[in-house]
Design a protein around this motif. Structure first.
Motif, PDB file in Angstrom:
ATOM      1  N   THR A  16     -22.300  17.898  60.991  1.00 40.20           N
ATOM      2  CA  THR A  16     -22.281  16.572  60.375  1.00 40.20           C
ATOM      3  C   THR A  16     -21.794  15.524  61.370  1.00 40.20           C
ATOM      4  OG1 THR A  16     -21.862  17.542  58.195  1.00 40.20           O
ATOM      5  CG2 THR A  16     -21.354  15.197  58.457  1.00 40.20           C
ATOM      6  N   VAL A  17     -22.402  14.345  61.272  1.00 37.95           N
ATOM      7  CA  VAL A  17     -21.987  13.194  62.060  1.00 37.95           C
ATOM      8  C   VAL A  17     -21.536  12.111  61.090  1.00 37.95           C
ATOM      9  CG1 VAL A  17     -22.735  11.486  63.753  1.00 37.95           C
ATOM     10  CG2 VAL A  17     -23.652  13.785  63.849  1.00 37.95           C
ATOM     11  N   TYR A  18     -20.562  11.322  61.510  1.00 39.69           N
ATOM     12  CA  TYR A  18     -19.982  10.295  60.640  1.00 39.69           C
ATOM     13  C   TYR A  18     -20.063   8.915  61.287  1.00 39.69           C
ATOM     14  CZ  TYR A  18     -17.894  14.497  58.658  1.00 39.69           C
ATOM     15  OH  TYR A  18     -17.697  15.751  58.114  1.00 39.69           O
ATOM     16  N   LEU A  19     -20.041   7.903  60.430  1.00 36.19           N
ATOM     17  CA  LEU A  19     -19.932   6.521  60.890  1.00 36.19           C
ATOM     18  C   LEU A  19     -18.915   5.825  59.996  1.00 36.19           C
ATOM     19  CD1 LEU A  19     -21.032   4.438  62.938  1.00 36.19           C
ATOM     20  CD2 LEU A  19     -22.583   3.649  61.123  1.00 36.19           C
ATOM     21  N   GLN A  20     -17.740   5.577  60.546  1.00 37.03           N
ATOM     22  CA  GLN A  20     -16.702   4.845  59.840  1.00 37.03           C
ATOM     23  C   GLN A  20     -16.911   3.362  60.098  1.00 37.03           C
ATOM     24  OE1 GLN A  20     -13.948   6.024  57.823  1.00 37.03           O
ATOM     25  NE2 GLN A  20     -13.928   3.838  57.348  1.00 37.03           N
ATOM     26  N   MET A  21     -17.011   2.594  59.042  1.00 37.29           N
ATOM     27  CA  MET A  21     -17.264   1.162  59.175  1.00 37.29           C
ATOM     28  C   MET A  21     -16.143   0.401  58.482  1.00 37.29           C
ATOM     29  SD  MET A  21     -21.378   1.143  58.400  1.00 37.29           S
ATOM     30  CE  MET A  21     -21.149   1.548  56.680  1.00 37.29           C
ATOM     31  N   ILE A  22     -15.479  -0.484  59.216  1.00 37.99           N
ATOM     32  CA  ILE A  22     -14.434  -1.322  58.648  1.00 37.99           C
ATOM     33  C   ILE A  22     -14.820  -2.789  58.823  1.00 37.99           C
ATOM     34  CG2 ILE A  22     -12.682   0.423  59.155  1.00 37.99           C
ATOM     35  CD1 ILE A  22     -11.688  -1.426  61.413  1.00 37.99           C
ATOM     36  N   SER A  23     -14.087  -3.643  58.144  1.00 39.90           N
ATOM     37  CA  SER A  23     -14.323  -5.091  58.248  1.00 39.90           C
ATOM     38  C   SER A  23     -15.809  -5.419  58.125  1.00 39.90           C
ATOM     39  CB  SER A  23     -13.780  -5.609  59.588  1.00 39.90           C
ATOM     40  OG  SER A  23     -12.404  -5.335  59.714  1.00 39.90           O
ATOM     41  N   LEU A  24     -16.420  -4.867  57.116  1.00 40.02           N
ATOM     42  CA  LEU A  24     -17.856  -5.054  56.952  1.00 40.02           C
ATOM     43  C   LEU A  24     -18.207  -6.511  56.691  1.00 40.02           C
ATOM     44  CD1 LEU A  24     -18.600  -1.793  54.994  1.00 40.02           C
ATOM     45  CD2 LEU A  24     -19.799  -2.513  57.065  1.00 40.02           C
ATOM     46  N   LYS A  25     -19.372  -6.891  57.194  1.00 40.84           N
ATOM     47  CA  LYS A  25     -19.868  -8.255  57.066  1.00 40.84           C
ATOM     48  C   LYS A  25     -21.204  -8.244  56.325  1.00 40.84           C
ATOM     49  CE  LYS A  25     -17.954  -9.395  61.627  1.00 40.84           C
ATOM     50  NZ  LYS A  25     -18.267  -9.902  62.979  1.00 40.84           N
ATOM     51  N   PRO A  26     -21.587  -9.337  55.708  1.00 41.70           N
ATOM     52  CA  PRO A  26     -22.893  -9.389  55.034  1.00 41.70           C
ATOM     53  C   PRO A  26     -24.048  -9.038  55.962  1.00 41.70           C
ATOM     54  CG  PRO A  26     -21.541 -11.222  54.329  1.00 41.70           C
ATOM     55  CD  PRO A  26     -20.789 -10.539  55.447  1.00 41.70           C
ATOM     56  N   GLU A  27     -23.932  -9.367  57.227  1.00 44.63           N
ATOM     57  CA  GLU A  27     -25.015  -9.045  58.172  1.00 44.63           C
ATOM     58  C   GLU A  27     -25.116  -7.558  58.502  1.00 44.63           C
ATOM     59  OE1 GLU A  27     -22.594 -11.352  58.516  1.00 44.63           O
ATOM     60  OE2 GLU A  27     -21.955 -11.523  60.634  1.00 44.63           O
ATOM     61  N   ASP A  28     -24.162  -6.766  58.019  1.00 41.58           N
ATOM     62  CA  ASP A  28     -24.272  -5.311  58.168  1.00 41.58           C
ATOM     63  C   ASP A  28     -25.155  -4.697  57.085  1.00 41.58           C
ATOM     64  OD1 ASP A  28     -20.784  -5.309  59.009  1.00 41.58           O
ATOM     65  OD2 ASP A  28     -22.488  -5.131  60.399  1.00 41.58           O
ATOM     66  N   THR A  29     -25.569  -5.487  56.136  1.00 43.79           N
ATOM     67  CA  THR A  29     -26.413  -4.988  55.055  1.00 43.79           C
ATOM     68  C   THR A  29     -27.729  -4.446  55.615  1.00 43.79           C
ATOM     69  OG1 THR A  29     -25.473  -6.489  53.415  1.00 43.79           O
ATOM     70  CG2 THR A  29     -27.699  -5.656  52.985  1.00 43.79           C
ATOM     71  N   ALA A  30     -28.002  -3.181  55.299  1.00 42.53           N
ATOM     72  CA  ALA A  30     -29.190  -2.509  55.817  1.00 42.53           C
ATOM     73  C   ALA A  30     -29.239  -1.094  55.252  1.00 42.53           C
ATOM     74  CB  ALA A  30     -29.166  -2.451  57.341  1.00 42.53           C
ATOM     75  N   VAL A  31     -30.358  -0.436  55.491  1.00 42.40           N
ATOM     76  CA  VAL A  31     -30.425   1.011  55.273  1.00 42.40           C
ATOM     77  C   VAL A  31     -30.028   1.664  56.585  1.00 42.40           C
ATOM     78  CG1 VAL A  31     -31.865   2.973  54.654  1.00 42.40           C
ATOM     79  CG2 VAL A  31     -32.247   0.753  53.562  1.00 42.40           C
ATOM     80  N   TYR A  32     -29.093   2.592  56.503  1.00 37.63           N
ATOM     81  CA  TYR A  32     -28.570   3.260  57.680  1.00 37.63           C
ATOM     82  C   TYR A  32     -29.155   4.675  57.778  1.00 37.63           C
ATOM     83  CZ  TYR A  32     -25.257  -0.456  58.600  1.00 37.63           C
ATOM     84  OH  TYR A  32     -24.684  -1.678  58.914  1.00 37.63           O
ATOM     85  N   TYR A  33     -29.554   5.016  59.004  1.00 36.08           N
ATOM     86  CA  TYR A  33     -30.159   6.307  59.289  1.00 36.08           C
ATOM     87  C   TYR A  33     -29.449   6.962  60.467  1.00 36.08           C
ATOM     88  CZ  TYR A  33     -34.199   4.163  56.916  1.00 36.08           C
ATOM     89  OH  TYR A  33     -35.033   3.514  56.031  1.00 36.08           O
TER      90      TYR A  33
END
Length: 125
Positions: free
Chosen positions: A78-95
């Motif tokens: 498994t691979v992970y992506l920790q995302m903090i301080s999210l912004k509206p421009e981060d809105t997307a489908v993540y792959y």
């Protein structure tokens, strides 16, 4: 069946955090550098983060540096992506998918074939 399954997305407010997971089945991801990509509506798929097969080296595109952290647990495939301080421009489908180098962003199709279904991240302002 060889596949990648992304999970952990959701709807959050700006400034909040999410942790995405990418689980591989049918094949070990241990030997591959892995990348996280995102695609917003009407835009091209964008390479945002990568991690070497060992997990020692990581890469982040400028827009997410300091906010996103990728890691991997090869024992859990498994691979992970920790995302903090999210912004509206981060809105997307993540792959996620294999890449030919942790900092290249070039999709390595020989590893897992086609893309998974992705996980939707929506950040409201």
């Amino acid at each position: 069946q060889v596949r990648l399954v992304e999970s952990g997305g959701g709807l959050v407010q700006a400034g909040e955090s999410l942790r995405l997971s990418c689980a591989a089945s049918g094949r070990t991801l241990t030997m591959f550098a892995m990348g996280w990509f995102r695609q917003a509506p009407g835009k091209e798929r964008e390479f945002v983060a990568g991690i070497s097969s060992s997990g020692i080296r990581t890469y982040y595109t400028d827009s997410v540096k300091g906010r996103f952290t990728t890691s991997r647990d090869n024992a859990k495939n498994t691979v992970y992506l920790q995302m903090i301080s999210l912004k509206p421009e981060d809105t997307a489908v993540y792959y996620c998918n294999a890449v030919d180098a942790y900092n290249s962003g070039r999709y390595y199709s020989n590893a897992f074939g086609s893309w998974g279904q992705g996980t939707q991240v929506t950040v409201s302002s």
